[in-house]
Design an enzyme around this catalytic site. Sequence first.
Site, PDB file in Angstrom:
ATOM      1  N   ASN A 226       0.819  -1.201   0.000  1.00 50.50           N
ATOM      2  CA  ASN A 226       0.000   0.000   0.000  1.00 50.50           C
ATOM      3  C   ASN A 226       0.863   1.265   0.000  1.00 50.50           C
ATOM      4  O   ASN A 226       2.020   1.222  -0.414  1.00 50.50           O
ATOM      5  CB  ASN A 226      -1.008  -0.023   1.155  1.00 50.50           C
ATOM      6  CG  ASN A 226      -2.360   0.532   0.743  1.00 50.50           C
ATOM      7  OD1 ASN A 226      -2.459   1.675   0.309  1.00 50.50           O
ATOM      8  ND2 ASN A 226      -3.398  -0.285   0.867  1.00 50.50           N
ATOM      9  N   ARG A 227       0.326   2.362   0.521  1.00 52.70           N
ATOM     10  CA  ARG A 227       0.978   3.654   0.320  1.00 52.70           C
ATOM     11  C   ARG A 227       1.667   4.181   1.584  1.00 52.70           C
ATOM     12  O   ARG A 227       1.206   3.942   2.700  1.00 52.70           O
ATOM     13  CB  ARG A 227      -0.054   4.685  -0.161  1.00 52.70           C
ATOM     14  CG  ARG A 227      -0.601   4.395  -1.550  1.00 52.70           C
ATOM     15  CD  ARG A 227      -1.779   5.280  -1.904  1.00 52.70           C
ATOM     16  NE  ARG A 227      -2.233   5.033  -3.271  1.00 52.70           N
ATOM     17  CZ  ARG A 227      -3.081   4.068  -3.623  1.00 52.70           C
ATOM     18  NH1 ARG A 227      -3.586   3.269  -2.687  1.00 52.70           N
ATOM     19  NH2 ARG A 227      -3.423   3.907  -4.877  1.00 52.70           N
TER      20      ARG A 227
ATOM     21  N   HIS B 124       3.373   0.138  -2.733  1.00 48.99           N
ATOM     22  CA  HIS B 124       3.775  -1.271  -2.849  1.00 48.99           C
ATOM     23  C   HIS B 124       5.292  -1.472  -2.971  1.00 48.99           C
ATOM     24  O   HIS B 124       5.758  -2.296  -3.756  1.00 48.99           O
ATOM     25  CB  HIS B 124       3.067  -1.926  -4.031  1.00 48.99           C
ATOM     26  CG  HIS B 124       1.593  -2.084  -3.852  1.00 48.99           C
ATOM     27  ND1 HIS B 124       1.000  -2.281  -2.620  1.00 48.99           N
ATOM     28  CD2 HIS B 124       0.563  -2.065  -4.765  1.00 48.99           C
ATOM     29  CE1 HIS B 124      -0.317  -2.397  -2.777  1.00 48.99           C
ATOM     30  NE2 HIS B 124      -0.601  -2.263  -4.051  1.00 48.99           N
TER      31      HIS B 124
ATOM     32  N   HIS C 296      -1.440  -9.972  -3.948  1.00 50.40           N
ATOM     33  CA  HIS C 296      -2.207  -9.038  -4.773  1.00 50.40           C
ATOM     34  C   HIS C 296      -2.891  -9.720  -5.966  1.00 50.40           C
ATOM     35  O   HIS C 296      -2.874  -9.191  -7.073  1.00 50.40           O
ATOM     36  CB  HIS C 296      -1.281  -7.918  -5.266  1.00 50.40           C
ATOM     37  CG  HIS C 296      -1.974  -6.629  -5.564  1.00 50.40           C
ATOM     38  ND1 HIS C 296      -2.807  -6.458  -6.657  1.00 50.40           N
ATOM     39  CD2 HIS C 296      -1.963  -5.439  -4.925  1.00 50.40           C
ATOM     40  CE1 HIS C 296      -3.250  -5.214  -6.684  1.00 50.40           C
ATOM     41  NE2 HIS C 296      -2.763  -4.564  -5.632  1.00 50.40           N
TER      42      HIS C 296
ATOM     43  N   TYR D 166      -5.875 -10.731  -8.414  1.00 50.07           N
ATOM     44  CA  TYR D 166      -7.182 -10.240  -8.858  1.00 50.07           C
ATOM     45  C   TYR D 166      -8.075 -11.456  -9.100  1.00 50.07           C
ATOM     46  O   TYR D 166      -7.779 -12.310  -9.940  1.00 50.07           O
ATOM     47  CB  TYR D 166      -7.059  -9.461 -10.165  1.00 50.07           C
ATOM     48  CG  TYR D 166      -6.407  -8.109 -10.061  1.00 50.07           C
ATOM     49  CD1 TYR D 166      -7.162  -6.929 -10.184  1.00 50.07           C
ATOM     50  CD2 TYR D 166      -5.033  -7.982  -9.875  1.00 50.07           C
ATOM     51  CE1 TYR D 166      -6.570  -5.681 -10.128  1.00 50.07           C
ATOM     52  CE2 TYR D 166      -4.437  -6.739  -9.813  1.00 50.07           C
ATOM     53  CZ  TYR D 166      -5.207  -5.591  -9.938  1.00 50.07           C
ATOM     54  OH  TYR D 166      -4.606  -4.361  -9.879  1.00 50.07           O
TER      55      TYR D 166
ATOM     56  N   ASP E 236     -11.380   1.116  -2.939  1.00 50.34           N
ATOM     57  CA  ASP E 236      -9.925   0.972  -2.786  1.00 50.34           C
ATOM     58  C   ASP E 236      -9.591   1.429  -1.364  1.00 50.34           C
ATOM     59  O   ASP E 236      -8.881   2.414  -1.164  1.00 50.34           O
ATOM     60  CB  ASP E 236      -9.180   1.801  -3.833  1.00 50.34           C
ATOM     61  CG  ASP E 236      -7.682   1.484  -3.874  1.00 50.34           C
ATOM     62  OD1 ASP E 236      -7.258   0.503  -3.220  1.00 50.34           O
ATOM     63  OD2 ASP E 236      -6.933   2.204  -4.557  1.00 50.34           O
TER      64      ASP E 236
ATOM     65  N   GLN F 279      -7.265  -4.647   2.312  1.00 54.07           N
ATOM     66  CA  GLN F 279      -7.575  -3.640   1.303  1.00 54.07           C
ATOM     67  C   GLN F 279      -8.552  -4.254   0.300  1.00 54.07           C
ATOM     68  O   GLN F 279      -8.243  -5.241  -0.375  1.00 54.07           O
ATOM     69  CB  GLN F 279      -6.300  -3.188   0.577  1.00 54.07           C
ATOM     70  CG  GLN F 279      -6.510  -2.018  -0.370  1.00 54.07           C
ATOM     71  CD  GLN F 279      -6.486  -0.663   0.337  1.00 54.07           C
ATOM     72  OE1 GLN F 279      -6.229  -0.592   1.552  1.00 54.07           O
ATOM     73  NE2 GLN F 279      -6.719   0.411  -0.403  1.00 54.07           N
TER      74      GLN F 279
ATOM     75  N   GLU G 250      -6.560  -7.742  -0.182  1.00 53.34           N
ATOM     76  CA  GLU G 250      -5.148  -7.782   0.211  1.00 53.34           C
ATOM     77  C   GLU G 250      -5.023  -7.629   1.732  1.00 53.34           C
ATOM     78  O   GLU G 250      -5.098  -6.511   2.254  1.00 53.34           O
ATOM     79  CB  GLU G 250      -4.378  -6.659  -0.482  1.00 53.34           C
ATOM     80  CG  GLU G 250      -4.639  -6.548  -1.981  1.00 53.34           C
ATOM     81  CD  GLU G 250      -4.375  -5.141  -2.494  1.00 53.34           C
ATOM     82  OE1 GLU G 250      -3.288  -4.589  -2.199  1.00 53.34           O
ATOM     83  OE2 GLU G 250      -5.270  -4.584  -3.169  1.00 53.34           O
TER      84      GLU G 250
END
Length: 460
Positions: free
Chosen positions: A192-193, A218, A293, A295, A359, A398, A425
Amino acid sequence: MEQLVGVHHHRHSLSPRAPRTPTRAQPQPQPLLHHLPSNRFRDLHSQIHAHPAAGRVLRATPPFFLVLLAAVYLLASVTIFSAPTPLLRLRSVSPRPLLLPMPAPPPRPELFELDDGRVRVRLTNVGAAITSLLVPDKNGVLADVVLGFDSLDPYLLALLSRSQHLVWLQMELKSENGTSPYFGCIVGRVANRIKDGKFILNGVQHNLSINNPPNTLHGGFKGFDKTIWKVAEYNKGDNPSITFKYHSKDGEEGYPGDVSVTARYSLLSSATLKLEMEAIPLNKATPISLAQHTYWNLAGHSSGDVLSHSVQIWGSQITPVDQTSIPTGEFMSVSGTPFDFLDGNRIGSRVSQVPGGYDHNYVLDSGEVKLGLRHVAKVSDPLSLRVLDIWADAPGVQFYTGNFLHGITGKGGAVYGKHAGLCLETQGFPNAVNQPNFPSIVIHPGEKYRHTMLFEFSTE
């Protein structure tokens, strides 16, 4: 010796005397020299007959020479065997070339498969990623339920994404906001950030790569997703598993300290994929928060969007974010908001009420536990009736609905558009290294980071 050289002399004197005149002709004896194989002795015989004086000298020399040679041999033997032990080893102690250890060759990018008869998973050591996962639907029909690529080329090209020679390719493989889609990989050193790409630890400010301006996302430009991991173990038997390892160096993307990272995927007997992630800081304290991560599209990766999927998340709060997707540090209840998935809701029913799509980080509640892991989320597809239950021991998850996927060509020529897959996540909270009221993600030398997940498949 005289017979060898063919020389006759008086028994008592070495002085010359006149030759005796023979009374009758007698045959000359043939020297034994002609029967010897050595040319050296034949040449010596010829020289003696040609030069008598040389023959006289030779008659006295052999006994003296042999005695001298024996004396030298005896003296040398006494000297050697009476010498200290190191001298006896002198001949064996010859200088040897200096052998420097050769560095281990870098791991090769490869594909691997785990198959227990019910679940079939393909993985790669590029980013320790899941590239394909086949599970049956209500009728037993297998389908690949994760987004990704057919070959390793797109995953490898992501490793070179900073090369100015690949700008055109970046446009093909990257998503709308300029970042990689992170298909199926493990992201880190911090998922993440991180706000403004910086944090202070033990009084020292660390500046990270800014790959999602103005923040770090990430792990940076070369996070764990863009590295080739070493395959430490690969089992194809009754309990198939694979273990990937990676050594993250001090200063990588701006993070302090060396870190040894391990990710082990294994198939359990109950149609379940288990992921165990560990990380050990070797010399400095450092933030660590890994995330898987993948999808997911339970109808099949090429079936379109996931808006008809139903999602249940065991999180009664989220950490709201600012305009750059950085948490404000507050906690917000999901009750009465489009973020409420406590009882399960269809994604498409309220996604339009969330600008840009989901998100967001959910704060996980204490609830049902399996194998020491708490229930995180449940996803179901109304068409195939496939169900995915996720269990983990992380504090947050997440929930992301593929908002930035835009025209990416994936497996079998499928084109992945917006909302083509969803991510769940499990992780530490975003920007936790800068938020003292969030659970700490700083790990010190002597400690071990652990993060375990279960992906359990079934049908309704």
